[in-house]
Enzyme design. Sequence first.
Site, PDB file in Angstrom:
ATOM      1  N   HIS A   1       0.863  -1.317  -0.073  1.00 53.03           N
ATOM      2  CA  HIS A   1       0.009  -0.015  -0.107  1.00 53.03           C
ATOM      3  C   HIS A   1       0.893   1.234   0.174  1.00 53.03           C
ATOM      4  O   HIS A   1       1.788   1.347   0.585  1.00 53.03           O
ATOM      5  CB  HIS A   1      -0.764   0.273   1.065  1.00 53.03           C
ATOM      6  N   LYS A  16       5.548   6.869   7.147  1.00 51.30           N
ATOM      7  CA  LYS A  16       4.906   5.999   8.208  1.00 51.30           C
ATOM      8  C   LYS A  16       6.059   5.369   8.962  1.00 51.30           C
ATOM      9  O   LYS A  16       7.178   4.974   8.452  1.00 51.30           O
ATOM     10  CB  LYS A  16       4.133   4.795   7.636  1.00 51.30           C
ATOM     11  N   TYR A  30       1.158   2.066  13.523  1.00 46.30           N
ATOM     12  CA  TYR A  30       1.483   2.843  12.505  1.00 46.30           C
ATOM     13  C   TYR A  30       1.582   4.212  13.139  1.00 46.30           C
ATOM     14  O   TYR A  30       0.452   4.665  13.706  1.00 46.30           O
ATOM     15  CB  TYR A  30       0.603   2.810  11.341  1.00 46.30           C
ATOM     16  N   ASP A  40      -5.867  -6.836  -2.286  1.00 50.79           N
ATOM     17  CA  ASP A  40      -4.460  -6.851  -2.311  1.00 50.79           C
ATOM     18  C   ASP A  40      -3.813  -8.111  -3.330  1.00 50.79           C
ATOM     19  O   ASP A  40      -2.958  -7.867  -3.780  1.00 50.79           O
ATOM     20  CB  ASP A  40      -3.977  -7.062  -0.770  1.00 50.79           C
TER      21      ASP A  40
END
Length: 176
Positions: free
Chosen positions: A62, A72, A132, A168
């Site tokens: 992603h 991130k 995250y 995905d």
Amino acid sequence: MRFSETAIAGVMVVDIEPRQDARGAFARLHCPDEFAAAGHPFVPVQTSLSRNPHPGTLRGMHYQPGPHAETKLVRAVRGRMFDVALDLRAASPTYRQWTSAELSAENGRALLIPQGVAHGFLTLEADTDVLYQISPAFQPGHEAGVRWDDPAFAITWPTAPALISPRDATYPDHRA
């Protein structure tokens, strides 16, 4: 914290340096000043948690394209995972290359993933929780991804996924 560069510019392994005594341990997980001193200023504005009850769960690959691109800082706070960063920055000398790190609650390691780099992981044990820290905040409707097994990237996963979302699993092949 200890910062280690990887083969991909901007992707850094961040190791904690716990202070221990009879009570247990204490470790700093993020400090804007330390990140800036390491050459990677990062001030997260959003924190999210991914709970993964099953081993072999694959999430990724992603990213958020500009103007909503994200940086991130990712770590396992429970369990263990194989974490992957994939360079999708067309002007980068490491374009379409990937790097990985094993992140676990035990090792306390994190991976810093800069803008323009896709992220994904495969859980290596049951009950793996992934924290995250993100900047800027996630913008729904602007997410993108590339397929985890696209031959253009040749990512070497430790095992095939046992669980993956239809989205995905069906991203199209990447086009240069």
